[in-house]
Design an enzyme around this catalytic site. Structure first.
Site, PDB file in Angstrom:
ATOM      1  N   ASP A  84       5.238  12.966   0.224  1.00  0.00           N
ATOM      2  CA  ASP A  84       4.892  13.565   1.411  1.00  0.00           C
ATOM      3  C   ASP A  84       5.682  13.970   2.503  1.00  0.00           C
ATOM      4  OD1 ASP A  84       5.318  11.509   2.711  1.00  0.00           O
ATOM      5  OD2 ASP A  84       3.503  10.363   2.376  1.00  0.00           O
ATOM      6  N   ASP A  89      -4.126   6.983  -0.855  1.00  0.00           N
ATOM      7  CA  ASP A  89      -3.159   6.255  -1.879  1.00  0.00           C
ATOM      8  C   ASP A  89      -3.634   6.708  -3.127  1.00  0.00           C
ATOM      9  OD1 ASP A  89      -5.530   4.623  -2.403  1.00  0.00           O
ATOM     10  OD2 ASP A  89      -4.808   2.769  -1.626  1.00  0.00           O
ATOM     11  N   PHE A  90      -2.908   6.042  -4.284  1.00  0.00           N
ATOM     12  CA  PHE A  90      -3.407   6.406  -5.671  1.00  0.00           C
ATOM     13  C   PHE A  90      -4.617   5.640  -6.123  1.00  0.00           C
ATOM     14  CE2 PHE A  90       0.571   8.517  -5.008  1.00  0.00           C
ATOM     15  CZ  PHE A  90       0.487   9.546  -5.718  1.00  0.00           C
ATOM     16  N   HIS A 147      10.592   9.096  -6.406  1.00  0.00           N
ATOM     17  CA  HIS A 147       9.560  10.004  -7.200  1.00  0.00           C
ATOM     18  C   HIS A 147       9.680  11.536  -6.654  1.00  0.00           C
ATOM     19  CE1 HIS A 147       6.927   6.139  -8.092  1.00  0.00           C
ATOM     20  NE2 HIS A 147       8.254   6.433  -8.772  1.00  0.00           N
ATOM     21  N   ASN A 186       1.454  -5.608   3.090  1.00  0.00           N
ATOM     22  CA  ASN A 186       0.480  -5.006   1.988  1.00  0.00           C
ATOM     23  C   ASN A 186      -0.708  -5.432   2.104  1.00  0.00           C
ATOM     24  OD1 ASN A 186       0.537  -2.767   0.083  1.00  0.00           O
ATOM     25  ND2 ASN A 186       0.273  -4.292  -1.308  1.00  0.00           N
ATOM     26  N   SER A 228       1.666  -1.053  -4.519  1.00  0.00           N
ATOM     27  CA  SER A 228       1.220  -1.953  -5.642  1.00  0.00           C
ATOM     28  C   SER A 228       2.103  -2.418  -6.454  1.00  0.00           C
ATOM     29  CB  SER A 228       0.015  -1.271  -6.369  1.00  0.00           C
ATOM     30  OG  SER A 228       0.380  -0.019  -7.144  1.00  0.00           O
TER      31      SER A 228
END
Length: 389
Positions: free
Chosen positions: A170, A95-96, A187, A286, A263
């Site tokens: 992805d 994840d980021f 995105h 989550n 998030s």
């Protein structure tokens, strides 16, 4: 229409306005426009603060069990999934924002001025090399869809999926069997690429980009020699038009929002949770609770109503906290779909392995989990050290 002088008494101002309305041929149109503005404001305050709208509790209890019963009822026919990087981490894609394992925490080797620069269009145009080096590591085709991806596919097969809005680039939603019409890739995607020259904009395929990346050559347009960029949305670029057109129609008729692995920190995607009707239940799967925007701040920023899991006024939001794959298995179990989901994952992964000549499972999940997930608890807490996805 003439404007009244602010220094005049109110009565005089009103008289001037009335006089102008009597003589101005555009007065009717102005009144119509004013009504439209008032309708917009009523809708805005309704969505952000819940003013002037009826809030009906459609869940018999604010738990995963309550969501499952609602999902099986006649009231629930159209589900929208909002997903982020957390649904792909068990495939081996970071994840980021996780502090030690997230993408932004592991970019030192690219010598960036700050981590987010690798996805900023201005930096990319001057220094495309770091992005393409990272793109090679994360390139689609090296990973298998997760249990979450196949749960969304089950929703589609059962006629319940209205749309899947994804922040991910992805392409695993496509690999899992979702069609382009099922998706809003908010995105962007690696699936296609374009020349960055506005005078050219030549399109290139996934295979073409893969060949360039793995030969460690900066992709250049064959026509004009400008850099070619995958069609992912960088910071500083507009979201696809499809995001806004689908948003306008989808959220008016959605019966359930399922939010997974995000998030909810990136706008305008995060604002989607506030676009659904006020009675529409919202399930968050989550590692930590998120989306709990302060109502007044939400109004000022135009972000819509935040999620409310814990207050006495909570009536539609449910949080299942933990691993996203386990959350989907828990929900599938309650729906009576668990074996069907496990069999689907096993079958599809075997098919991918046969095509690639590999039999490597996803790093943190197997195709058919041997153990059932822990009992679903909407009020569950994450263990110390876990971070939002």
């Amino acid at each position: 229409m003439a404007e009244p002088d602010p220094s005049d008494p109110l009565e005089t101002q009103a008289g001037k306005v009335q006089e102008a309305q009597d003589t101005d041929s555009d007065a009717e149109e102005g009144a119509s426009g004013g009504e439209a503005e008032m309708d917009f404001l009523r809708s805005f305050f309704s969505q952000t603060l819940g003013l002037g709208s009826q809030k009906e509790q459609l869940l018999d209890e604010l738990t995963l069990e309550g969501v499952a019963r609602y999902l099986q009822s006649e009231r629930c026919r159209r589900v929208i999934c909002l997903v982020g990087a957390g649904i792909s981490t068990s495939a081996g894609i970071p994840d980021f924002r996780s502090p030690t394992t997230g993408l932004y925490a592991n970019l030192e080797k690219y010598h960036l001025p700050y981590p987010e620069a690798i996805f900023e269009i201005g930096y990319f145009k001057k220094h495309p090399e770091p992005f393409f080096a990272l793109a090679k590591e994360l390139y689609p085709g090296q990973f298998k869809p997760t249990i979450c991806h196949y749960f969304i596919r089950l929703l589609k097969e059962k006629g319940l999926l209205l749309r899947c809005y994804t922040q991910n680039i992805d392409t695993l939603e496509r690999v899992a069997g979702l069609e382009p019409e099922d998706l809003v890739e908010a995105h962007g995607t690696f699936y296609t690429s374009h020349c960055t020259s506005q005078l050219c904009r030549r399109e290139y395929t996934l295979g073409w980009m893969k060949e360039k990346l793995f030969s460690e050559v900066t992709p250049k347009c064959e026509k004009c020699q400008s850099v070619v960029k995958p069609d992912i949305i960088f910071f500083g670029e507009n979201l696809p038009a499809r995001f806004f057109s689908c948003m306008q129609t989808d959220f008016r008729k959605v019966d359930l929002l399922i939010i997974m692995g995000t998030s909810l920190q990136v706008q305008p995607f995060a604002s989607l949770i506030g676009k659904a009707p006020l009675s529409t239940p919202r399930l968050l799967i989550n590692k930590e609770k998120t989306g709990q925007t302060d109502p007044f701040l939400g109004m000022m920023m135009g972000l819509g109503g935040g999620m409310d899991f814990d207050s006495k006024k909570a009536y539609r939001d449910v949080a299942w906290l933990g691993d996203c794959d386990q959350g989907c298995l828990a929900l599938a179990d309650l729906l009576g779909w668990k074996k069907e989901l496990e069999d689907l994952v096993q079958k599809e992964h075997a098919s991918i392995d046969a095509q690639s000549g590999s039999s490597t499972p996803n790093p943190t999940t197997t195709a058919s989990p041997r153990k059932s997930p822990p009992p679903a608890k909407a009020e569950a807490r994450t263990t110390e050290g876990e971070k939002p996805q």
